[in-house]
Design a protein around this motif. Structure first.
Motif, PDB file in Angstrom:
ATOM      1  N   TRP A 130       0.844  -1.255  -0.072  1.00 43.84           N
ATOM      2  CA  TRP A 130       0.112   0.128   0.144  1.00 43.84           C
ATOM      3  C   TRP A 130       0.944   1.227   0.056  1.00 43.84           C
ATOM      4  N   TYR A 131       0.465   2.070  -1.005  1.00 43.36           N
ATOM      5  CA  TYR A 131       1.121   3.390  -0.884  1.00 43.36           C
ATOM      6  C   TYR A 131       0.039   4.643  -0.528  1.00 43.36           C
ATOM      7  N   ARG A 132       0.450   5.858  -0.419  1.00 41.83           N
ATOM      8  CA  ARG A 132      -0.448   6.800  -0.285  1.00 41.83           C
ATOM      9  C   ARG A 132      -0.001   8.282  -0.836  1.00 41.83           C
ATOM     10  N   GLN A 133      -0.923   8.938  -1.142  1.00 39.90           N
ATOM     11  CA  GLN A 133      -0.540  10.341  -1.595  1.00 39.90           C
ATOM     12  C   GLN A 133      -1.491  11.218  -1.077  1.00 39.90           C
ATOM     13  N   GLY A 134      -0.945  12.155  -0.133  1.00 31.34           N
ATOM     14  CA  GLY A 134      -1.444  13.355   0.587  1.00 31.34           C
ATOM     15  C   GLY A 134      -1.664  14.489  -0.267  1.00 31.34           C
ATOM     16  N   PRO A 135      -2.442  15.397   0.275  1.00 32.39           N
ATOM     17  CA  PRO A 135      -2.754  16.732  -0.863  1.00 32.39           C
ATOM     18  C   PRO A 135      -1.429  17.304  -0.746  1.00 32.39           C
ATOM     19  N   GLY A 136      -0.852  17.716  -2.304  1.00 32.47           N
ATOM     20  CA  GLY A 136       0.180  18.170  -2.403  1.00 32.47           C
ATOM     21  C   GLY A 136       1.571  17.641  -2.029  1.00 32.47           C
ATOM     22  N   LYS A 137       1.572  16.142  -1.791  1.00 28.65           N
ATOM     23  CA  LYS A 137       2.631  15.394  -1.593  1.00 28.65           C
ATOM     24  C   LYS A 137       2.786  14.329  -2.429  1.00 28.65           C
TER      25      LYS A 137
ATOM     26  N   ARG B 298       3.761  10.410  -3.871  1.00 29.23           N
ATOM     27  CA  ARG B 298       3.050   9.100  -3.283  1.00 29.23           C
ATOM     28  C   ARG B 298       4.338   8.689  -2.482  1.00 29.23           C
ATOM     29  N   GLU B 299       3.886   7.738  -1.364  1.00 25.87           N
ATOM     30  CA  GLU B 299       4.920   7.479  -0.433  1.00 25.87           C
ATOM     31  C   GLU B 299       4.244   5.975  -0.084  1.00 25.87           C
ATOM     32  N   LEU B 300       5.382   5.124   0.446  1.00 25.15           N
ATOM     33  CA  LEU B 300       5.049   3.701   0.980  1.00 25.15           C
ATOM     34  C   LEU B 300       4.647   3.740   2.173  1.00 25.15           C
ATOM     35  N   VAL B 301       3.621   2.876   2.226  1.00 22.89           N
ATOM     36  CA  VAL B 301       2.989   2.736   3.761  1.00 22.89           C
ATOM     37  C   VAL B 301       3.478   1.265   4.287  1.00 22.89           C
ATOM     38  N   ALA B 302       3.120   0.341   3.566  1.00 25.49           N
ATOM     39  CA  ALA B 302       3.381  -1.113   4.016  1.00 25.49           C
ATOM     40  C   ALA B 302       3.659  -2.077   2.709  1.00 25.49           C
ATOM     41  N   THR B 303       4.435  -3.028   2.788  1.00 24.21           N
ATOM     42  CA  THR B 303       4.596  -4.041   1.824  1.00 24.21           C
ATOM     43  C   THR B 303       4.510  -5.297   2.462  1.00 24.21           C
ATOM     44  N   VAL B 304       4.169  -6.283   1.935  1.00 22.31           N
ATOM     45  CA  VAL B 304       4.311  -7.987   2.172  1.00 22.31           C
ATOM     46  C   VAL B 304       4.969  -8.578   1.002  1.00 22.31           C
ATOM     47  N   GLY B 305       5.869  -9.132   1.429  1.00 30.70           N
ATOM     48  CA  GLY B 305       6.748 -10.031   0.383  1.00 30.70           C
ATOM     49  C   GLY B 305       6.339 -11.409   0.008  1.00 30.70           C
ATOM     50  N   ALA B 306       6.957 -12.093  -0.911  1.00 30.31           N
ATOM     51  CA  ALA B 306       6.297 -13.315  -1.317  1.00 30.31           C
ATOM     52  C   ALA B 306       6.658 -14.325  -0.218  1.00 30.31           C
TER      53      ALA B 306
ATOM     54  N   ASP C 178      -2.818  11.162   8.131  1.00 31.35           N
ATOM     55  CA  ASP C 178      -2.918  10.170   7.281  1.00 31.35           C
ATOM     56  C   ASP C 178      -3.834  10.132   6.265  1.00 31.35           C
ATOM     57  N   THR C 179      -4.606  11.523   6.293  1.00 30.93           N
ATOM     58  CA  THR C 179      -5.508  11.522   5.128  1.00 30.93           C
ATOM     59  C   THR C 179      -4.829  11.736   3.856  1.00 30.93           C
ATOM     60  N   ALA C 180      -5.467  10.724   2.818  1.00 32.19           N
ATOM     61  CA  ALA C 180      -4.342  10.801   1.465  1.00 32.19           C
ATOM     62  C   ALA C 180      -5.353   9.722   0.821  1.00 32.19           C
ATOM     63  N   VAL C 181      -4.776   9.521  -0.602  1.00 28.44           N
ATOM     64  CA  VAL C 181      -5.774   8.647  -1.429  1.00 28.44           C
ATOM     65  C   VAL C 181      -4.616   7.392  -1.112  1.00 28.44           C
ATOM     66  N   TYR C 182      -5.098   6.229  -1.159  1.00 31.91           N
ATOM     67  CA  TYR C 182      -4.513   4.824  -0.595  1.00 31.91           C
ATOM     68  C   TYR C 182      -4.338   3.960  -1.808  1.00 31.91           C
ATOM     69  N   PHE C 183      -3.162   3.727  -2.326  1.00 26.19           N
ATOM     70  CA  PHE C 183      -3.056   2.785  -3.559  1.00 26.19           C
ATOM     71  C   PHE C 183      -2.449   1.495  -3.306  1.00 26.19           C
ATOM     72  N   CYS C 184      -3.453   0.462  -3.754  1.00 26.64           N
ATOM     73  CA  CYS C 184      -2.702  -0.762  -4.006  1.00 26.64           C
ATOM     74  C   CYS C 184      -1.588  -0.871  -4.963  1.00 26.64           C
ATOM     75  N   ASN C 185      -0.467  -1.741  -4.553  1.00 31.08           N
ATOM     76  CA  ASN C 185       0.383  -2.030  -5.462  1.00 31.08           C
ATOM     77  C   ASN C 185       0.891  -3.498  -5.568  1.00 31.08           C
TER      78      ASN C 185
END
Length: 116
Positions: free
Chosen positions: A36-43, A45-53, A89-96
């Motif tokens: 999961w990544y997120r992009q806040g207003p005027g910011k 996109r940043e990593l939030v959390a990942t899970v590997g294989a 934490d307000t942002a658009v959260y994107f799945c990757n």
């Protein structure tokens, strides 16, 4: 082509919780990592959390202890449990999803808004 569909965003007061879901169009076990990544207003996109294989997880310092990433391979779904939400934490959260060929796939994003 891989489709990632997020859900679970919404509006919540500070201190509240939300759980995001990301359903993939193919087995998530075929990916090198999902996250999961997120992009806040005027910011940016940043990593939030990942899970590997191998089910290894990684979190941004800003969410450690509050967010938990998990996956259900049988359901082709990755989750992000968010507790103790803060206005920042307000942002658009994107799945990757990252393939073993180092191709990135993205969902359309889901809005999370945390009021103070």
């Amino acid at each position: 082509q891989v489709q990632l569909v997020e859900s679970g965003g919404g509006f919540v007061q500070a201190g509240g919780s939300l759980r995001l879901s990301c359903v993939a169009s193919r087995s998530i076990g075929t990916f090198r990592a999902m996250g999961w990544y997120r992009q806040g207003p005027g910011k940016q996109r940043e990593l939030v959390a990942t899970v590997g294989a191998g089910a290894d997880t990684n979190y941004a310092d800003s969410v450690k202890g509050r967010f938990t990433i998990s996956r259900d391979i049988a359901k082709n779904t990755v989750y992000l449990q968010m507790n103790g939400l803060k206005p920042e934490d307000t942002a658009v959260y994107f799945c990757n999803a990252k393939s073993w060929a180092y191709i990135d796939y993205w969902g359309q994003g889901t809005q999370v808004t945390v009021s103070s």
